[in-house]
Design an enzyme around this catalytic site. Structure first.
Site, PDB file in Angstrom:
ATOM      1  N   GLY A  17      42.912  48.718  36.953  1.00  0.00           N
ATOM      2  CA  GLY A  17      44.068  48.892  37.836  1.00  0.00           C
ATOM      3  C   GLY A  17      44.502  47.572  38.460  1.00  0.00           C
ATOM      4  O   GLY A  17      45.683  47.372  38.756  1.00  0.00           O
ATOM      5  N   GLY A  69      34.082  48.036  41.296  1.00  0.00           N
ATOM      6  CA  GLY A  69      34.796  49.278  41.591  1.00  0.00           C
ATOM      7  C   GLY A  69      35.251  49.950  40.303  1.00  0.00           C
ATOM      8  O   GLY A  69      34.921  49.510  39.198  1.00  0.00           O
ATOM      9  N   ALA A  70      35.997  51.021  40.432  1.00  0.00           N
ATOM     10  CA  ALA A  70      36.558  51.710  39.255  1.00  0.00           C
ATOM     11  C   ALA A  70      37.779  52.502  39.700  1.00  0.00           C
ATOM     12  O   ALA A  70      37.942  52.809  40.883  1.00  0.00           O
ATOM     13  CB  ALA A  70      35.525  52.653  38.645  1.00  0.00           C
ATOM     14  N   SER A  90      39.743  46.149  45.627  1.00  0.00           N
ATOM     15  CA  SER A  90      39.569  46.278  47.073  1.00  0.00           C
ATOM     16  C   SER A  90      38.163  46.719  47.455  1.00  0.00           C
ATOM     17  O   SER A  90      37.661  46.360  48.522  1.00  0.00           O
ATOM     18  CB  SER A  90      40.609  47.255  47.633  1.00  0.00           C
ATOM     19  OG  SER A  90      40.499  48.505  46.984  1.00  0.00           O
ATOM     20  N   THR A  91      37.487  47.494  46.596  1.00  0.00           N
ATOM     21  CA  THR A  91      36.123  47.944  46.902  1.00  0.00           C
ATOM     22  C   THR A  91      35.132  46.808  46.649  1.00  0.00           C
ATOM     23  O   THR A  91      34.254  46.541  47.486  1.00  0.00           O
ATOM     24  CB  THR A  91      35.762  49.185  46.069  1.00  0.00           C
ATOM     25  OG1 THR A  91      36.902  50.061  46.013  1.00  0.00           O
ATOM     26  CG2 THR A  91      34.595  49.930  46.674  1.00  0.00           C
ATOM     27  N   GLU A 142      35.821  41.844  33.548  1.00  0.00           N
ATOM     28  CA  GLU A 142      34.893  42.843  34.105  1.00  0.00           C
ATOM     29  C   GLU A 142      33.996  43.413  33.018  1.00  0.00           C
ATOM     30  O   GLU A 142      32.800  43.619  33.235  1.00  0.00           O
ATOM     31  CB  GLU A 142      35.673  43.983  34.772  1.00  0.00           C
ATOM     32  CG  GLU A 142      36.327  43.567  36.080  1.00  0.00           C
ATOM     33  CD  GLU A 142      37.160  44.672  36.699  1.00  0.00           C
ATOM     34  OE1 GLU A 142      37.334  44.641  37.918  1.00  0.00           O
ATOM     35  OE2 GLU A 142      37.642  45.553  35.965  1.00  0.00           O
TER      36      GLU A 142
HETATM   37  O1  R5P Z   1      41.078  45.459  37.465  1.00  0.00           O
HETATM   38  C1  R5P Z   1      40.604  45.926  38.492  1.00  0.00           C
HETATM   39  C2  R5P Z   1      39.356  46.656  38.568  1.00  0.00           C
HETATM   40  O2  R5P Z   1      38.996  47.379  37.446  1.00  0.00           O
HETATM   41  C3  R5P Z   1      39.083  47.400  39.869  1.00  0.00           C
HETATM   42  O3  R5P Z   1      37.692  47.412  39.999  1.00  0.00           O
HETATM   43  C4  R5P Z   1      39.616  48.817  39.912  1.00  0.00           C
HETATM   44  O4  R5P Z   1      41.014  48.792  39.702  1.00  0.00           O
HETATM   45  C5  R5P Z   1      39.305  49.499  41.249  1.00  0.00           C
HETATM   46  O5  R5P Z   1      39.930  48.806  42.265  1.00  0.00           O
HETATM   47  P1  R5P Z   1      39.902  49.314  43.780  1.00  0.00           P
HETATM   48  O6  R5P Z   1      38.492  49.167  44.254  1.00  0.00           O
HETATM   49  O7  R5P Z   1      40.866  48.417  44.492  1.00  0.00           O
HETATM   50  O8  R5P Z   1      40.372  50.743  43.772  1.00  0.00           O
END
Ligand code: R5P
Length: 237
Positions: A98, A84-85, A30-31, A105
């Site tokens: 997540g 993101g992380a 989402s980020t 990635e």
């Molecule tokens: O597999 C997904 C990635 O590693 C995302 O970058 C990580 O889960 C963070 O996602 P969000 O920005 O939605 O919290």
């Protein structure tokens, strides 16, 4: 300011690092989606860049936003990856995955001169592990792989429940690479580099969500503004 606005602020700050002619890794989640949208606006205004997406979802978003795309077969390096992380510690070690995109990635981040992590400041933690650690596995021989993962956990001083990730409708979650994910509730990972190494030696483990020595900086957006944390050691240490 709500969480989504904070994520967009972090994405906008990372965009300030992008220059004409750059080759960019485009993260997932989402980020990272905010970054792709803001990048699309700049591309439509004339910025010349090319991107490598880290998931099919990001590929779709980038195409929708008019961001030109390529692959790591067509270009030999990336200038910056913005992603993101799920958790970031003070050494800029990360938990990612997540959203299930950890394998692509990590390939993309490792091919980049710099990785900028963008997040709201709730992702900043003193010690990794509150967020379940995703481990991407081959479905074949999963029982043996799980036992090997448990042994690696014990050797690295951690333990916790593991569960194969499911989708909302109860089906096994399948990654873009056709693999499964085991999420491990470890609570507190005392030695992230050690655990990363131990997991990487297990044959049925395709990749894991510990990103060690890959992030060059983290842009954290919070109620009190934006904080940029730079990594001190060179990439890879
Ligand atoms: O597999 C997904 C990635 O590693 C995302 O970058 C990580 O889960 C963070 O996602 P969000 O920005 O939605 O919290």
């Amino acid at each position: 300011m709500n969480m989504d606005q904070l994520k967009r602020q972090a994405a906008a700050r990372a965009l300030e690092e992008v220059r004409d002619g750059m080759q960019l890794g485009l993260g997932t989640g989402s980020t990272a989606k905010h970054f792709v949208e803001l990048l699309g606006e700049r591309v439509r205004a004339g910025l010349k860049i090319i991107g490598v997406p880290t998931s099919e979802a990001t590929r779709d978003d980038a195409m929708r936003c008019g961001v030109p795309l390529t692959t790591l077969d067509e270009i030999d390096h990336l200038d910056i990856t913005v992603d993101g992380a799920d958790e970031i510690d003070p050494a800029l070690n990360l938990i990612k995955g997540g959203g299930g995109a950890l394998l692509r990635e990590k390939i993309v981040a490792a091919a980049s001169d710099r990785m900028i992590v963008i997040a709201d400041d709730t992702k900043w933690v003193p010690t990794l592990g509150r967020f379940p650690l995703p481990v991407e596995v081959i479905p074949f021989g999963l029982g043996a792989t799980r036992r090997a993962i448990e042994k690696a956990f014990a050797e690295c001083g951690v333990s916790g429940q593991m569960a194969v990730r499911k989708t909302k409708d109860g089906h096994v979650f399948v990654t873009d690479g056709g693999h499964w994910i085991v999420d491990a509730q470890l609570g507190r990972i005392v030695d992230p580099p050690g655990l990363a190494k131990a997991l990487s030696t297990i044959p049925g483990v395709v990749e894991h969500g510990l990103f060690i020595g890959l992030a060059s900086s983290a842009v954290l957006a919070g109620g009190e503004g934006i904080r940029v944390i730079e990594r001190r050691e060179p990439k890879g240490d």
